[in-house]
Each structure stands twice: as C-alpha cells, then as structure tokens.
Write a protein that holds these residues in place. Structure first.
Motif, PDB file in Angstrom:
ATOM      1  N   SER A  84       0.820  -1.205   0.000  1.00 23.77           N
ATOM      2  CA  SER A  84       0.000   0.000   0.000  1.00 23.77           C
ATOM      3  C   SER A  84       0.857   1.260   0.000  1.00 23.77           C
ATOM      4  O   SER A  84       2.053   1.226   0.301  1.00 23.77           O
ATOM      5  N   TYR A 138      -0.314   5.456   4.898  1.00 25.88           N
ATOM      6  CA  TYR A 138      -1.582   5.987   5.398  1.00 25.88           C
ATOM      7  C   TYR A 138      -1.551   5.937   6.917  1.00 25.88           C
ATOM      8  O   TYR A 138      -0.650   5.359   7.525  1.00 25.88           O
ATOM      9  N   PRO A 191       1.621   6.613  10.949  1.00 27.60           N
ATOM     10  CA  PRO A 191       1.813   6.278   9.534  1.00 27.60           C
ATOM     11  C   PRO A 191       2.378   4.870   9.360  1.00 27.60           C
ATOM     12  O   PRO A 191       3.324   4.485  10.044  1.00 27.60           O
ATOM     13  N   VAL A 212       2.883  11.609  -0.831  1.00 28.85           N
ATOM     14  CA  VAL A 212       2.622  11.357   0.586  1.00 28.85           C
ATOM     15  C   VAL A 212       3.950  11.079   1.293  1.00 28.85           C
ATOM     16  O   VAL A 212       4.745  10.259   0.840  1.00 28.85           O
ATOM     17  N   ARG A 255      -5.436  12.164   7.248  1.00 28.15           N
ATOM     18  CA  ARG A 255      -4.532  11.608   6.236  1.00 28.15           C
ATOM     19  C   ARG A 255      -3.117  12.102   6.486  1.00 28.15           C
ATOM     20  O   ARG A 255      -2.899  13.105   7.173  1.00 28.15           O
TER      21      ARG A 255
END
Length: 632
Positions: free
Chosen positions: A194, A197, A205, A253, A275
C-alpha cells in the motif's frame, strides 16, 4: 638576515589574525570542489542506505505475508479465537520480524484478528491503546454476532503470554472489509504494497503488505510497517549536521520527514480528513524552495540558499519497491558542514597566542617551526600540480587538522593528475588544467608536423620472443623514443603496436615545429642505437627504427564519443607521414621526409634526395628525402 623560523615566530605574535584569514581563504578555495563532491557522495550513500533499509524491511514482510497467506492455520476457517492455532502463528511471525508493527487477518464474514508487538510503540501510543507498562503483546479480536454487530475484544499479555487485561468494546466501529487494504487486495487477488496511510488503531503512519488467503476461508492476511521509527532512521542518515532527508511516495505522501510526528499530529487535528501530509503541502522552507523547479522527473539536483545565505546542495532520486509502489528520496546538505571549521579554529588559536604568546615563546617557536615546515611541503606539493611531477609517497603532515587535511587533499589531487598524465600526453593534461584545450568533440584545421615510427621486422621478432621479455624490451624502447620526442616538445599521440605517432605545433603553437621534429627524430635514432648496444649485450633482438616525417594541415581536436574521446590528428597529412615511414623499407633508408619538410628545414639539416613517388593511397607525386644529420 633573520631565519624563517625566527621571522615567523615574531610575525605570528603580531599578525596571527591575518595569517589565519589567509589560510582560511586558501583552504576554502582549495576545498570548494572537494566539499561539493563529498556532499554529493554522502547524499548518494544516505539515499542508498535509506532506500535499502525500506526495501529490505518491506521485502522481508512480503516474504512472510506470502507464506502466511497459504497457511492452513489461517485459511482453513473464518472462526478465529485468541487461543487458536492462528494466534500462535501470528505471534511467531511478529517475533521473527520485529520491524513489523502488527500482523492481522480479516475475513469475509467480518472477523478480524490482529497481534501487535507493544515493544515497538511509544508512551503516547500505549496510552491510546490503554495498555499498561507491563503489556508486551496486544491482541485485537472481532467476531461478528448473529445480528451482524462487530464487537472488539482487546487483550493485553506479558512477554510470557499470560493475560494481563481484557477489554470488550461493543461499538468499536472497525470493519476490516471496508478498509482499503482488504478491498484492494480482494479486488486484485494478489499481494499488494500500500501507499503510506494513518492506521485506524494507532493513528500512526504505516505501509501495509497484504495478500489474499489461499484456502477454504475468504479473507486477507496483512502486516504493517510503522514509518515513525523508520522516519527517525532516515533522519539519522541526513547528510551533515544541518542536512535534511525525506522520502515520499509517487503521490507525494510523506514516508519519512524530520518533523513527521508533528506533521501527523497536525493532520490528526482534522478528524474528518485524517490523512498523512503531502510534500506538496510544504509551502515554505528549504524543501519547498528546492522542489519549486522539479518537473516530476526521476532525478533532480541543484543548490539553494537559506535565509542566512548558507548554500545547500539537494538531490532527488526515484526508487521502486514493486511495479506499483515507489517514491522519491530527497536530501539536502549544507555545504559548510563538509568544510572543517577553519575560521573558528584559527580564531581560538589567535586568542590563545595573544594571551600566552609572551609566556610561551618556546611553544610558539616550536609551533612556527612545524607549521612553516608543513606549509613549505604543501606549497611544494601544490607546485607539482602544474608540473605533474611524481607525488611523494606520503602527504605533507601537520598537527593542525586543517593543514593536515589540505596536505592529504593536495596529495590525492597530485596523485590523480600524475597518474592521468601517464595515459594522456602531458601537454593535453596541462591544456585541460588551464582550460586552453576544450573537452568538446570536434577539431580545427591546423598545420602540424607528424612523425611515424616503426620497428623493422617486429612481427618476426614477436613470433619467437617470450611475451614477458618482449613487453619489457618494448617498454624500454618506447621510453627512450618518448624521452627524445618530449625533449623537443612533441605530443606523443598514440602507440600502435610497435609504432609511435607524434606531432608538433598542437595543442600549443610552435613556430619551429618542423625543426623540432627533425631534431627529435635524430635524437630518437641516436637513443635507439645506444639502446640496441644494450640489447645486443643482453642477447636480445635489435630494434631498428624507421621514421617518416611530413608537415601539412590536418584536423586536430577531440575524436570519439561523449563518454570516451582522445585528442588526435586526422587527415591526408597523417596518412602521408605513415606512408613515408613505410617507404623506408623499399629504399633501405632510416628517416624519410616529404618535400615540404625538406623545403622548411634544409637550412638546418642535411638531406639526401631519394626519389619522386606516389605514396600508397595518394594520387599526386611527392619528392622524398632522407634526413641525414643536423648542420653545424
């Protein structure tokens, strides 16, 4: 007249501040390029180390998840308990890979089983879980009720697996089937990594590695890699004391950032949108300044200055973990961090000298002596950079750190240039150093005098000679000829088997280049004759040299590719010089020159007319002469 040691001892008492400033200026200029290269190398190493750490940790988790996805202890049923065989397997997996935050399995009926190692969480995260200091293992278990409710049982165990506490949360609100790690994995029906997140339970995180179960029960096995501790590791790899290191994924990110914890805390103040922060949201600071010109490419580098004027070098590189998961590493290094703090060291030395100078004249005398000796050695070594003389085996040493490092750096630079000059003509190296020779491909038309040499019957000699002996003999031969050519300022272009190509009037102009070439050939013939006497005494075959000389316009410059080039000459003039050398065999001569050489040098040398010929590969006749000797 005062001796240098006495003079410097007196001068250091009155002018030590000026001396310190001068040394700083000299060393700053000398180390400027070196520090940029050091910062660049450090950034490359830090980037590789950070990416390697992430890659290795993810790769180990990927292997583990693949194995667990096929385990019958997890894939045989969707009815999980805190004491079943699956629980023992998950604990063992967590123990095997301590970099994992947790490992868990979700089923199509809503069941969910998670095991977390609490040794990896901080006090804030323990409080969030309501875990006691003694708790070492955290177990989360969701078993759906007949009504479809998903109550959570939170269990804490010590390191021996004994129960410490159990909490039943009837309205916890966690449905694994609605989480992206579950949905995406079931949809893809393959292992996935992934993007970063925020985890639901820990609000920290993470990166999740997940794979569908391969058994009777439908579901997904997954494991989390916490990024807060990884971010600390990346920050520890920052280049220099003021360096900055961060990693972000393809969407921007943040995976690692010096202030990741604070950025995550800020993001958690918006519960409607919990987020991870994005690198594009950094609207100020050095990172934002460095990324302004980035066009999204895989590599991006340059320099920026902060508000204080400090120069920072930055480098951005792309990396991939799998076909879909990748990102970028961005490192910034303050250039000053890679330069010794010369100014401060000398300022301290100045203050101490002013305070204790009178009382410690013997110490100043000793210091001045050692410093003067080191500076003399370094100055001498610096002068060798231009002359390309052989470097000393050891660099100039000093008890002063900066002077010692300067001596080491100069020795390395001198050794590099000296070694380089053994593979490339020294005149070319000098031209590269003073920028009189370009490193671009291409050339110019210029009149040059070209000399070709060849050893008579070398093929026959080589067929019967021992290779090692022949190599040593040829090296002695080339050394003797090269010394003769270099003494007259010739540029030794290349060695072609037993032949040598030399030219004059390039790269630097030589008005008397024809006479230089003639003198060099006569000197080379004489050196060859003396060397043959040694060969004969040693029982070695004789090397009888034939020479060809021609003067004309040729194209002189850099030939090759952008990655590998050589400074050489091309054209009909070069070919004719080679043909003249070959004609010696036909006429039984030793040194043949063209009519152009004869007309330019007849006032200084004696020539003998040989013939009018059309050289091989040529279409016009040329008169050839044999060079006999120099006129008195």
């Amino acid at each position: 007249m005062l001796r240098f040691r006495t003079t410097i001892t007196v001068a250091v008492m009155a002018f030590i501040a000026a001396l310190a400033a001068l040394l700083i200026l000299i060393q700053t200029r000398t180390f400027n390029l070196t520090t940029e290269q050091a910062a660049s190398a450090y950034m490359d190493a830090a980037s590789a180390k950070s990416f390697g750490r992430l890659q290795n940790q993810v790769a180990e988790i990927v292997t583990l998840v693949r194995v667990l996805s096929a385990s019958p202890n997890l894939a045989d049923s969707d009815q999980r308990t805190e004491t079943g065989r699956g629980m023992a397997l998950l604990k063992a997996a967590l123990h095997a890979l301590p970099q994992m935050d947790s490992v868990y399995v979700g089923y199509d009926n809503g069941s969910w089983l998670q095991v977390r190692n609490l040794d990896q969480v901080n006090d804030e995260q323990r409080q969030r879980l309501r875990a006691s200091p003694e708790a070492a293992i955290n177990i989360h278990l969701i078993r759906p009720t007949p009504t479809g409710a998903l109550p959570l049982r939170r269990i804490f165990q010590d390191r021996l697996g004994d129960l410490l506490e159990q909490l039943d949360l009837w309205k916890y609100g966690y449905d694994a089937r609605k989480r992206s790690w579950y949905r995406d994995t079931m949809r893809a029906d393959q292992l996935l990594i992934s993007s970063p997140y925020l985890s639901f339970t820990m609000a920290t995180p993470v990166i999740t590695v997940s794979a569908p179960l391969r058994g009777t029960a439908r579901g997904v096995i997954a494991a989390d890699l916490k990024l807060d501790t990884f971010s600390d590791f990346v920050n520890a790899q920052r280049p220099g004391a003021r360096g900055i290191a961060l990693i972000f994924d393809l969407a921007g990110v943040l995976i690692a950032h010096p202030e990741l914890k604070q950025l995550v805390a800020n993001a958690m103040t918006h519960p409607s949108d919990p987020r991870l922060p994005n690198v594009r949201e950094l609207d100020r600071g050095l990172v934002a300044t460095a990324l302004k010109g980035w066009d999204g490419g895989d590599r991006y580098e340059g320099s920026v200055r902060d508000e204080d004027g400090t120069k920072y070098l930055y480098r951005l590189k792309h990396f991939s973990l799998d076909a879909e998961m990748g990102g970028y590493t961005l490192l910034l290094a303050a250039q000053d961090d890679f330069i010794p703090d010369i100014q401060r060291s000398h300022f301290i030395a100045t203050i101490l000298a002013l305070i204790s100078g009178v009382a410690f004249i013997p110490a100043v005398w000793f210091f001045g002596s050692r410093m003067s000796r080191s500076l003399k050695e370094i100055t001498a070594e610096a002068g060798k950079l231009q002359t390309m003389a052989a470097p000393n085996p050891l660099p100039a040493a000093s008890y002063i750190k900066e002077i010692h490092e300067l001596g080491i750096t100069l020795n390395l630079a001198q050794r590099a240039i000296w070694s380089f000059a053994h593979f490339v003509p020294k005149e070319i190296v000098r031209g590269l150093l003073d920028k009189s020779i370009s490193t671009d491909l291409g050339g110019i038309r210029q009149e040059i005098t070209i000399v070709f040499t060849d050893v008579r019957g070398f093929t026959t000699i080589a067929e019967s000679a021992d290779p090692d002996t022949l190599m040593r003999q040829a090296s002695r031969y080339f050394t003797a000829l090269t010394e003769a050519f270099l003494a007259e300022g010739g540029t030794v272009d290349k060695f072609i088997g037993d032949a040598v190509m030399v030219f004059w009037n390039a790269p630097h102009r030589q008005p008397d280049h024809v006479e230089r070439a003639c003198r060099a050939v006569l000197a080379g013939r004489k050196a060859n004759e003396q060397l043959n006497k040694q060969f004969e005494a040693e029982g070695l075959p004789l090397f009888v040299t034939r020479f060809g000389i021609h003067v004309a316009e040729a194209v002189v410059g850099n030939l090759g590719s952008a990655e590998r080039m050589e400074y050489t000459a091309l054209g009909t003039a070069v070919n004719l010089a080679s043909r003249l050398e070959g004609l010696n065999k036909e006429y039984g001569t030793g040194i043949l020159v063209s009519e152009q050489v004869y007309s330019r040098a007849q006032h200084s040398f004696a020539f003998r007319s040989i013939d009018t010929v059309v050289a091989k590969g040529m279409t016009t006749e040329t008169r050839v002469y044999e060079l006999a000797e120099a006129l008195p």
